[in-house]
Design a protein around this motif. Structure first.
Motif, PDB file in Angstrom:
ATOM      1  N   LEU A   1       0.848  -1.199   0.000  1.00  0.00           N
ATOM      2  CA  LEU A   1       0.000   0.000   0.000  1.00  0.00           C
ATOM      3  C   LEU A   1       0.875   1.237   0.000  1.00  0.00           C
ATOM      4  N   ASP A   2       0.616   2.125  -0.942  1.00  0.00           N
ATOM      5  CA  ASP A   2       1.383   3.359  -1.067  1.00  0.00           C
ATOM      6  C   ASP A   2       0.631   4.446  -0.301  1.00  0.00           C
ATOM      7  N   SER A   3       0.769   4.427   1.015  1.00  0.00           N
ATOM      8  CA  SER A   3      -0.072   5.292   1.835  1.00  0.00           C
ATOM      9  C   SER A   3       0.437   5.335   3.272  1.00  0.00           C
TER      10      SER A   3
ATOM     11  N   ALA B   1       7.005  -1.861  -8.677  1.00  0.00           N
ATOM     12  CA  ALA B   1       6.461  -0.774  -9.491  1.00  0.00           C
ATOM     13  C   ALA B   1       5.611   0.162  -8.635  1.00  0.00           C
ATOM     14  N   ALA B   2       5.684   1.454  -8.956  1.00  0.00           N
ATOM     15  CA  ALA B   2       4.977   2.467  -8.160  1.00  0.00           C
ATOM     16  C   ALA B   2       4.353   3.499  -9.092  1.00  0.00           C
ATOM     17  N   SER B   3       3.615   4.428  -8.475  1.00  0.00           N
ATOM     18  CA  SER B   3       2.956   5.509  -9.216  1.00  0.00           C
ATOM     19  C   SER B   3       1.923   4.957 -10.201  1.00  0.00           C
ATOM     20  N   PHE B   4       0.804   4.508  -9.633  1.00  0.00           N
ATOM     21  CA  PHE B   4      -0.304   4.007 -10.446  1.00  0.00           C
ATOM     22  C   PHE B   4      -1.500   4.933 -10.278  1.00  0.00           C
ATOM     23  N   LYS B   5      -2.191   5.165 -11.357  1.00  0.00           N
ATOM     24  CA  LYS B   5      -3.412   5.972 -11.246  1.00  0.00           C
ATOM     25  C   LYS B   5      -4.655   5.162 -11.557  1.00  0.00           C
ATOM     26  N   ASN B   6      -4.495   3.959 -12.086  1.00  0.00           N
ATOM     27  CA  ASN B   6      -5.689   3.162 -12.379  1.00  0.00           C
ATOM     28  C   ASN B   6      -5.366   1.663 -12.409  1.00  0.00           C
TER      29      ASN B   6
ATOM     30  N   ILE C   1      15.075   1.361   3.208  1.00  0.00           N
ATOM     31  CA  ILE C   1      15.292   2.790   2.963  1.00  0.00           C
ATOM     32  C   ILE C   1      15.077   3.038   1.466  1.00  0.00           C
ATOM     33  N   LYS C   2      14.239   4.013   1.163  1.00  0.00           N
ATOM     34  CA  LYS C   2      14.009   4.373  -0.239  1.00  0.00           C
ATOM     35  C   LYS C   2      14.994   5.467  -0.621  1.00  0.00           C
ATOM     36  N   ILE C   3      15.746   5.206  -1.657  1.00  0.00           N
ATOM     37  CA  ILE C   3      16.771   6.163  -2.086  1.00  0.00           C
ATOM     38  C   ILE C   3      16.584   6.469  -3.574  1.00  0.00           C
TER      39      ILE C   3
ATOM     40  N   ALA D   1      15.482   1.304  -4.441  1.00  0.00           N
ATOM     41  CA  ALA D   1      15.927   2.423  -5.288  1.00  0.00           C
ATOM     42  C   ALA D   1      14.683   3.017  -5.924  1.00  0.00           C
ATOM     43  N   THR D   2      14.438   4.272  -5.642  1.00  0.00           N
ATOM     44  CA  THR D   2      13.140   4.841  -6.041  1.00  0.00           C
ATOM     45  C   THR D   2      13.311   5.951  -7.078  1.00  0.00           C
ATOM     46  N   ALA D   3      12.145   6.448  -7.537  1.00  0.00           N
ATOM     47  CA  ALA D   3      12.117   7.473  -8.593  1.00  0.00           C
ATOM     48  C   ALA D   3      12.860   6.984  -9.828  1.00  0.00           C
TER      49      ALA D   3
ATOM     50  N   PRO E   1      10.146   1.638 -10.401  1.00  0.00           N
ATOM     51  CA  PRO E   1       9.830   2.475 -11.558  1.00  0.00           C
ATOM     52  C   PRO E   1       8.474   3.155 -11.389  1.00  0.00           C
ATOM     53  N   TYR E   2       8.386   4.408 -11.838  1.00  0.00           N
ATOM     54  CA  TYR E   2       7.175   5.216 -11.653  1.00  0.00           C
ATOM     55  C   TYR E   2       6.296   5.138 -12.901  1.00  0.00           C
ATOM     56  N   VAL E   3       5.330   4.281 -12.845  1.00  0.00           N
ATOM     57  CA  VAL E   3       4.523   3.941 -14.014  1.00  0.00           C
ATOM     58  C   VAL E   3       3.735   5.141 -14.563  1.00  0.00           C
ATOM     59  N   ASN E   4       2.902   5.752 -13.723  1.00  0.00           N
ATOM     60  CA  ASN E   4       2.069   6.840 -14.244  1.00  0.00           C
ATOM     61  C   ASN E   4       2.912   8.037 -14.666  1.00  0.00           C
ATOM     62  N   ARG E   5       3.971   8.305 -13.906  1.00  0.00           N
ATOM     63  CA  ARG E   5       4.818   9.448 -14.279  1.00  0.00           C
ATOM     64  C   ARG E   5       5.494   9.203 -15.633  1.00  0.00           C
ATOM     65  N   LEU E   6       5.829   7.946 -15.921  1.00  0.00           N
ATOM     66  CA  LEU E   6       6.377   7.622 -17.248  1.00  0.00           C
ATOM     67  C   LEU E   6       5.336   7.899 -18.325  1.00  0.00           C
TER      68      LEU E   6
ATOM     69  N   THR F   1       5.884   4.809   1.746  1.00  0.00           N
ATOM     70  CA  THR F   1       5.542   6.239   1.835  1.00  0.00           C
ATOM     71  C   THR F   1       6.613   7.010   1.074  1.00  0.00           C
ATOM     72  N   ASN F   2       6.351   8.257   0.861  1.00  0.00           N
ATOM     73  CA  ASN F   2       7.373   9.149   0.311  1.00  0.00           C
ATOM     74  C   ASN F   2       7.168  10.515   0.970  1.00  0.00           C
ATOM     75  N   PRO F   3       8.061  11.464   0.759  1.00  0.00           N
ATOM     76  CA  PRO F   3       7.907  12.765   1.431  1.00  0.00           C
ATOM     77  C   PRO F   3       6.582  13.456   1.102  1.00  0.00           C
TER      78      PRO F   3
HETATM   79  O1  LIG Z   1       8.562   4.791  -4.708  1.00  0.00           O
HETATM   80  C1  LIG Z   1       7.655   4.315  -4.087  1.00  0.00           C
HETATM   81  C2  LIG Z   1       7.841   3.008  -3.481  1.00  0.00           C
HETATM   82  O2  LIG Z   1       9.170   2.672  -3.566  1.00  0.00           O
HETATM   83  C3  LIG Z   1       6.372   4.999  -3.929  1.00  0.00           C
HETATM   84  O3  LIG Z   1       6.079   5.293  -2.602  1.00  0.00           O
HETATM   85  C4  LIG Z   1       6.403   6.242  -4.781  1.00  0.00           C
HETATM   86  O4  LIG Z   1       7.086   7.253  -4.111  1.00  0.00           O
HETATM   87  C5  LIG Z   1       5.016   6.675  -5.144  1.00  0.00           C
HETATM   88  O5  LIG Z   1       4.305   5.603  -5.708  1.00  0.00           O
HETATM   89  C6  LIG Z   1       5.049   7.737  -6.186  1.00  0.00           C
HETATM   90  O6  LIG Z   1       5.864   8.786  -5.870  1.00  0.00           O
HETATM   91  C7  LIG Z   1       3.671   8.248  -6.360  1.00  0.00           C
HETATM   92  O7  LIG Z   1       3.722   8.812  -7.566  1.00  0.00           O
HETATM   93  P1  LIG Z   1       2.489   9.644  -8.066  1.00  0.00           P
HETATM   94  O8  LIG Z   1       1.272   8.805  -7.787  1.00  0.00           O
HETATM   95  O9  LIG Z   1       2.505  10.895  -7.280  1.00  0.00           O
HETATM   96  O10 LIG Z   1       2.781   9.772  -9.503  1.00  0.00           O
END
Ligand SMILES: O=C(CO)[C@@H](O)[C@H](O)[C@H](O)[C@H](O)COP(=O)(O)O
Length: 225
Positions: free
Chosen positions: A6-8, A164-169, A86-88, A110-112, A132-137, A28-30
């Motif tokens: 869960l990204d929350s 994989a991270a950053s999903f919108k759907n 640790i997410k870096i 390793a993030t972003a 990898p940031y899917v939606n941002r890609l 989580t992220n900042p």
């Molecule tokens: O990187 C990770 C997990 O390693 C996530 O927590 C990641 O920071 C987030 O999914 C993204 O930053 C969220 O991206 P977005 O939904 O804001 O595009």
């Protein structure tokens, strides 16, 4: 087997979801932590209480230099325990920090990550996961699925897995898992939507109506009494 996280930082929501969905951890992220409605120390304690020894806990560094990232990672690991990652972000300093943390036995995500070559560099330095940031890609017109397939191929001889991270759907979520990502971290709303189907709800209502019409309020086990 796909690991779903869960990204929350909404721990009440995480507790609710964990009752019915087998999650592997929380990330989580900042930006996520900047939206909390309580002091940070309380939120960190809440995350620890929920996840300690049970779920993976991925928290992003707030430092920029390799040495400081390592010190921060040590402190956070001492607090969160063995399931801490640790997410870096994959920058030059970040890559150096990934190597230092790995040498100290600290799990690294390793993030972003926005390219396969970034993922390769992180894997070479010992990252457990690349994120990898899917939606941002997709936002910048890149084919996220292609990037995942490339990462998968480049990392085939490494222990590093794709988180994989950053999903919108749900379409992104499902397709990235089908491309071979070992793990995905999704916001609660995307996870909840992924198991919802209107025809399931309608089917349940129809079953209830048919049963009630014939048997009123009695239950199936009543017939065995
Ligand atoms: O990187 C990770 C997990 O390693 C996530 O927590 C990641 O920071 C987030 O999914 C993204 O930053 C969220 O991206 P977005 O939904 O804001 O595009």
């Amino acid at each position: 087997m796909s690991k779903i996280l869960l990204d929350s930082a909404d721990i009440n929501k995480a507790k609710e979801i964990a009752k019915y969905y087998s999650i592997a951890g929380i990330t989580t992220n900042p930006s996520i932590l900047s939206k909390i409605d309580k002091p940070l120390e309380e939120k960190l304690a809440e995350i620890k209480e929920f996840a300690y020894d049970k779920y993976e806990i991925h928290v992003q560094t707030t430092e920029n230099s390799a040495q400081k990232i390592l010190e921060e990672a040590k402190t956070l690991k001492a607090y969160f325990g063995e399931t801490f990652f640790i997410k870096i972000p994959v920058t030059k300093e970040g890559l150096e920090a990934i190597r230092l943390c790995d040498k100290e036995g600290i799990n690294v995500t390793a993030t972003a990550v926005l390219s396969a070559m970034q993922a390769l560099a992180a894997a070479k330095n010992g990252a457990s996961y690349v994120a990898p940031y899917v939606n941002r890609l997709e936002n910048i017109g890149q084919d996220a699925e292609e990037v995942i397939v490339e990462i998968k191929e480049l990392l085939k001889d490494y222990k590093t897995e794709i988180l994989a991270a950053s999903f919108k759907n749900v379409k992104q979520f499902k397709n990235i898992l089908l491309c071979g990502a070992e793990a995905a971290t999704v916001a609660p709303d995307v996870l909840e939507t992924s198991i919802w189907h209107p025809y399931t709800d309608k089917s349940v209502i129809d079953f209830e109506k048919d049963w009630e019409r014939k048997f009123n309020s009695s239950k199936v086990v009543d017939a065995l009494k």
